[in-house]
Structures are given as structure tokens and as C-alpha cells.
Design a protein around this motif. Structure first.
Motif, mmCIF file in Angstrom:
data_model
loop_
_atom_site.group_PDB
_atom_site.id
_atom_site.type_symbol
_atom_site.label_atom_id
_atom_site.label_comp_id
_atom_site.label_asym_id
_atom_site.label_seq_id
_atom_site.Cartn_x
_atom_site.Cartn_y
_atom_site.Cartn_z
ATOM 1 N N ARG A 148 0.842 -1.211 0.000
ATOM 2 C CA ARG A 148 0.000 0.000 0.000
ATOM 3 C C ARG A 148 0.873 1.255 0.000
ATOM 4 N NH1 ARG A 148 -5.375 0.037 1.417
ATOM 5 N NH2 ARG A 148 -5.082 2.052 2.398
ATOM 6 N N LYS A 149 1.971 1.247 0.736
ATOM 7 C CA LYS A 149 2.875 2.396 0.789
ATOM 8 C C LYS A 149 3.432 2.702 -0.598
ATOM 9 C CE LYS A 149 7.200 4.024 2.869
ATOM 10 N NZ LYS A 149 8.327 3.702 3.787
ATOM 11 N N ILE A 150 3.793 1.657 -1.330
ATOM 12 C CA ILE A 150 4.359 1.823 -2.666
ATOM 13 C C ILE A 150 3.347 2.496 -3.593
ATOM 14 C CG2 ILE A 150 5.160 0.564 -4.720
ATOM 15 C CD1 ILE A 150 6.181 -1.589 -2.625
ATOM 16 N N VAL A 151 2.104 2.076 -3.520
ATOM 17 C CA VAL A 151 1.057 2.651 -4.366
ATOM 18 C C VAL A 151 0.936 4.154 -4.123
ATOM 19 C CG1 VAL A 151 -1.420 2.681 -4.837
ATOM 20 C CG2 VAL A 151 -0.229 0.498 -4.603
ATOM 21 N N PHE A 152 0.983 4.566 -2.872
ATOM 22 C CA PHE A 152 0.847 5.984 -2.558
ATOM 23 C C PHE A 152 2.108 6.783 -2.918
ATOM 24 C CE2 PHE A 152 -2.557 4.301 0.219
ATOM 25 C CZ PHE A 152 -3.596 5.111 -0.228
ATOM 26 N N MET A 153 3.273 6.125 -2.939
ATOM 27 C CA MET A 153 4.514 6.800 -3.345
ATOM 28 C C MET A 153 4.457 7.209 -4.811
ATOM 29 S SD MET A 153 7.389 4.478 -1.395
ATOM 30 C CE MET A 153 8.796 5.354 -2.064
ATOM 31 N N ASP A 154 3.666 6.511 -5.581
ATOM 32 C CA ASP A 154 3.560 6.826 -7.012
ATOM 33 C C ASP A 154 3.027 8.232 -7.232
ATOM 34 O OD1 ASP A 154 3.702 6.035 -9.813
ATOM 35 O OD2 ASP A 154 1.519 6.042 -9.760
ATOM 36 N N ASP A 155 2.227 8.731 -6.307
ATOM 37 C CA ASP A 155 1.696 10.094 -6.432
ATOM 38 C C ASP A 155 2.834 11.117 -6.474
ATOM 39 O OD1 ASP A 155 -0.866 9.095 -6.382
ATOM 40 O OD2 ASP A 155 -1.174 9.480 -4.251
ATOM 41 N N LYS A 156 3.878 10.893 -5.683
ATOM 42 C CA LYS A 156 5.010 11.828 -5.653
ATOM 43 C C LYS A 156 5.734 11.827 -6.991
ATOM 44 C CE LYS A 156 9.046 13.229 -2.980
ATOM 45 N NZ LYS A 156 9.882 12.976 -1.771
ATOM 46 N N VAL A 157 5.879 10.651 -7.580
ATOM 47 C CA VAL A 157 6.533 10.560 -8.888
ATOM 48 C C VAL A 157 5.716 11.295 -9.940
ATOM 49 C CG1 VAL A 157 7.334 8.999 -10.707
ATOM 50 C CG2 VAL A 157 7.679 8.392 -8.312
ATOM 51 N N ASP A 158 4.406 11.153 -9.883
ATOM 52 C CA ASP A 158 3.530 11.847 -10.840
ATOM 53 C C ASP A 158 3.677 13.361 -10.724
ATOM 54 O OD1 ASP A 158 2.562 9.452 -11.804
ATOM 55 O OD2 ASP A 158 0.781 9.461 -10.541
ATOM 56 N N ILE A 159 3.779 13.851 -9.496
ATOM 57 C CA ILE A 159 3.950 15.297 -9.267
ATOM 58 C C ILE A 159 5.290 15.760 -9.848
ATOM 59 C CG2 ILE A 159 4.319 17.062 -7.491
ATOM 60 C CD1 ILE A 159 2.291 15.468 -5.754
ATOM 61 N N LEU A 160 6.344 15.015 -9.578
ATOM 62 C CA LEU A 160 7.673 15.367 -10.096
ATOM 63 C C LEU A 160 7.698 15.332 -11.622
ATOM 64 C CD1 LEU A 160 9.832 13.381 -7.525
ATOM 65 C CD2 LEU A 160 9.812 15.872 -7.808
ATOM 66 N N TYR A 161 6.999 14.360 -12.178
ATOM 67 C CA TYR A 161 6.923 14.262 -13.636
ATOM 68 C C TYR A 161 6.255 15.515 -14.216
ATOM 69 C CZ TYR A 161 5.342 12.705 -18.252
ATOM 70 O OH TYR A 161 5.091 12.609 -19.599
ATOM 71 N N GLY A 162 5.168 15.940 -13.595
ATOM 72 C CA GLY A 162 4.486 17.146 -14.049
ATOM 73 C C GLY A 162 5.389 18.371 -13.957
ATOM 74 N N GLN A 163 6.174 18.462 -12.888
ATOM 75 C CA GLN A 163 7.092 19.594 -12.726
ATOM 76 C C GLN A 163 8.171 19.585 -13.809
ATOM 77 O OE1 GLN A 163 8.375 18.947 -8.687
ATOM 78 N NE2 GLN A 163 6.718 20.186 -7.819
ATOM 79 N N CYS A 164 8.686 18.390 -14.121
ATOM 80 C CA CYS A 164 9.693 18.265 -15.181
ATOM 81 C C CYS A 164 9.145 18.751 -16.516
ATOM 82 C CB CYS A 164 10.142 16.819 -15.320
ATOM 83 S SG CYS A 164 11.295 16.238 -14.062
ATOM 84 N N MET A 165 7.944 18.342 -16.836
ATOM 85 C CA MET A 165 7.359 18.715 -18.118
ATOM 86 C C MET A 165 7.101 20.215 -18.208
ATOM 87 S SD MET A 165 7.601 15.886 -19.525
ATOM 88 C CE MET A 165 6.875 16.344 -21.105
ATOM 89 N N LYS A 166 6.691 20.818 -17.091
ATOM 90 C CA LYS A 166 6.467 22.268 -17.085
ATOM 91 C C LYS A 166 7.771 23.010 -17.356
ATOM 92 C CE LYS A 166 2.462 22.421 -13.978
ATOM 93 N NZ LYS A 166 1.983 22.794 -12.617
ATOM 94 N N GLU A 167 8.854 22.559 -16.723
ATOM 95 C CA GLU A 167 10.159 23.193 -16.935
ATOM 96 C C GLU A 167 10.624 23.031 -18.376
ATOM 97 O OE1 GLU A 167 11.877 25.125 -14.794
ATOM 98 O OE2 GLU A 167 10.080 24.926 -13.540
ATOM 99 N N LEU A 168 10.378 21.869 -18.941
ATOM 100 C CA LEU A 168 10.793 21.627 -20.325
ATOM 101 C C LEU A 168 10.010 22.481 -21.316
ATOM 102 C CD1 LEU A 168 11.278 17.751 -20.293
ATOM 103 C CD2 LEU A 168 13.061 19.476 -20.603
ATOM 104 N N LEU A 169 8.731 22.699 -21.021
ATOM 105 C CA LEU A 169 7.926 23.558 -21.898
ATOM 106 C C LEU A 169 8.483 24.973 -21.957
ATOM 107 C CD1 LEU A 169 4.275 22.418 -21.067
ATOM 108 C CD2 LEU A 169 5.460 22.195 -23.264
ATOM 109 N N LYS A 170 9.034 25.440 -20.848
ATOM 110 C CA LYS A 170 9.634 26.783 -20.814
ATOM 111 C C LYS A 170 10.892 26.858 -21.680
ATOM 112 C CE LYS A 170 8.179 27.560 -16.006
ATOM 113 N NZ LYS A 170 8.670 27.729 -14.608
ATOM 114 N N LEU A 171 11.525 25.700 -21.894
ATOM 115 C CA LEU A 171 12.807 25.655 -22.602
ATOM 116 C C LEU A 171 12.683 25.091 -24.010
ATOM 117 C CD1 LEU A 171 14.883 24.167 -19.652
ATOM 118 C CD2 LEU A 171 14.947 26.534 -20.426
ATOM 119 N N SER A 172 11.460 24.939 -24.484
ATOM 120 C CA SER A 172 11.245 24.253 -25.758
ATOM 121 C C SER A 172 11.947 24.934 -26.934
ATOM 122 C CB SER A 172 9.752 24.141 -26.046
ATOM 123 O OG SER A 172 9.169 25.423 -26.082
#
Length: 216
Positions: A148-172
Motif C-alpha cells: 500500500r505504501k508503494i502505491v501511494f509513493m507513485d503520487d510523488k513521482v507523478d507530481i515530479l513528472y508534471g514539474q519536469c514537463m512544465k520546466e521543459l515547456l519553458k525551454l522548448s
């Protein structure tokens, strides 16, 4: 040796094969990201070349699992354990493939300066690798709390992924080739975390006989 004892040994052998496969996948993710950070092309090539071992292991696991079902005709938790092993092997092999994909992306970037710091990527990598390590521990121990802990940790990865994509859009406009490769790397890490979540859900099913309900 009585039939049940032999079967227990075979189930342990199946578990050991999965643990070896998970070690291959973890090495692939860890090594490919190190190659990216250090811009080490030799290490990236080594990760790519070692992928064959993970492919062969998955095939061996599947064949062994099918033989067990055919010979032993298991029921209840024994059958769930074997079916879960087949599903988990598939997820682990895909994670190893993502490591290879990251290594290939690192080679495409080469030794060119990074257009952005890899801080978010490193954090995503660290969380994902921890999820991978915890998932195999949960499998070894039939630990549903850890699953169960692992499943909830995935939320943090999703947030980080979204942050990465936002930064990349600024540098496109900076370097489209590197933007593309960095976006792929973020996606490969995010997908690795998703497959780790699949493993956790299969562990929960193995132990409880039902799929994980996040509202529990």
C-alpha cells in the motif's frame, strides 16, 4: 521428499528468479541514470548490452511457472502466487527496458551541456528506485502494508513528472533535440514507477485474494 516439500522448494526457486530479475532492473535504472548524470557513454552502452539477461530471465520465469501449474495443479494462494509471479516478471522486465531507453537517451544527448539542472530527475529517479526496492521486499515478505505504501509513493513521482514537463515547456525553444530526450527520460521514470505500482497491487491480490482498494 514429500510432494508438498518439493513444491515449496520450487515456489522458492521461482521467488529467487524474480529477485534476480528485479536486481537486473534496478541495475538498469540506476546505471542508466548515472550514465546520464556523468554523461558516460561507455556506461550507457554497458546498460544496453546487459539487457539480454533480463529478457532471458523473464522467459525462464514464465516457462517455470507454466510447468508448475501443469505439474502441480495448484489452487487458492499457491495458484495466485504463480500467476502473480508471471505478472510481476512482466512488469520488472519492462522496468529493465526503461533503463535501456534512458541509456539510449543519454547517448543521444551525448556530452552537450544540459539545458536544465537534473535535480527533479534525480529526485524522481531516487523515489522510483526506492519503490522498486520496496516492491521486491514486499514480494519476499508478502507484506501488504508495504504494498500500500508503494502505491501511494507513485503520487510523488507523478507530481515530479508534471514539474519536469512544465520546466521543459519553458525551454522548448532552447534545444528541441535535448528537450525531446529529457521529456522521454522523465516519461520512462514515471512509467517505471507505474509498473512498480502494478507489482504492489499484485502482491496485495496475492495475499488478500482481492485487488487493492485505495478507499480501504
Amino acid at each position: 521428499m514429500v510432494v508438498r516439500e518439493k513444491f515449496e522448494l520450487e515456489l522458492q526457486e521461482l521467488k529467487d528468479m524474480l529477485i534476480e530479475l528485479s536486481a537486473c532492473a534496478a541495475h538498469s535504472i540506476r546505471g542508466s541514470f548515472e550514465a546520464l548524470e556523468k554523461q558516460d557513454m561507455e556506461l550507457a552502452l554497458e546498460i544496453i548490452e546487459r539487457d539480454e539477461r533480463a529478457d532471458l530471465l523473464e522467459e525462464e520465469i514464465n516457462e517455470f511457472a507454466i510447468q508448475l501449474i501443469t505439474r502441480q495443479q495448484p489452487v487458492a494462494i499457491d495458484l495466485r502466487r504463480i500467476i502473480a509471479a508471471i505478472k510481476i516478471a512482466s512488469d520488472i522486465e519492462r522496468m529493465a527496458d526503461f533503463g535501456v531507453n534512458i541509456a539510449k537517451a543519454a547517448i543521444r544527448i551525448g556530452e552537450k551541456p544540459f539545458i536544465m539542472p537534473l535535480t527533479l530527475y534525480k529526485e524522481m529517479h531516487d523515489v522510483t528506485l526506492e519503490m522498486m526496492n520496496l516492491s521486491i521486499q514486499a514480494f519476499k515478505d508478502d507484506d501488504v502494508v508495504l504494498a500500500r505504501k508503494i502505491v501511494f509513493m507513485d503520487d510523488k513521482v507523478d507530481i515530479l513528472y508534471g514539474q519536469c514537463m512544465k520546466e521543459l515547456l519553458k525551454l522548448s525553444h532552447e534545444n528541441i533535440q535535448q528537450v525531446t530526450q529529457l521529456s522521454l527520460i522523465a516519461r520512462f521514470l514515471e512509467r517505471t514507477a507505474d509498473h512498480t505500482t502494478n507489482i504492489a497491487e499484485n502482491i496485495y491480490y496475492l495475499v488478500r485474494g482481492r485487488y487493492l482498494d485505495l478507499n480501504d
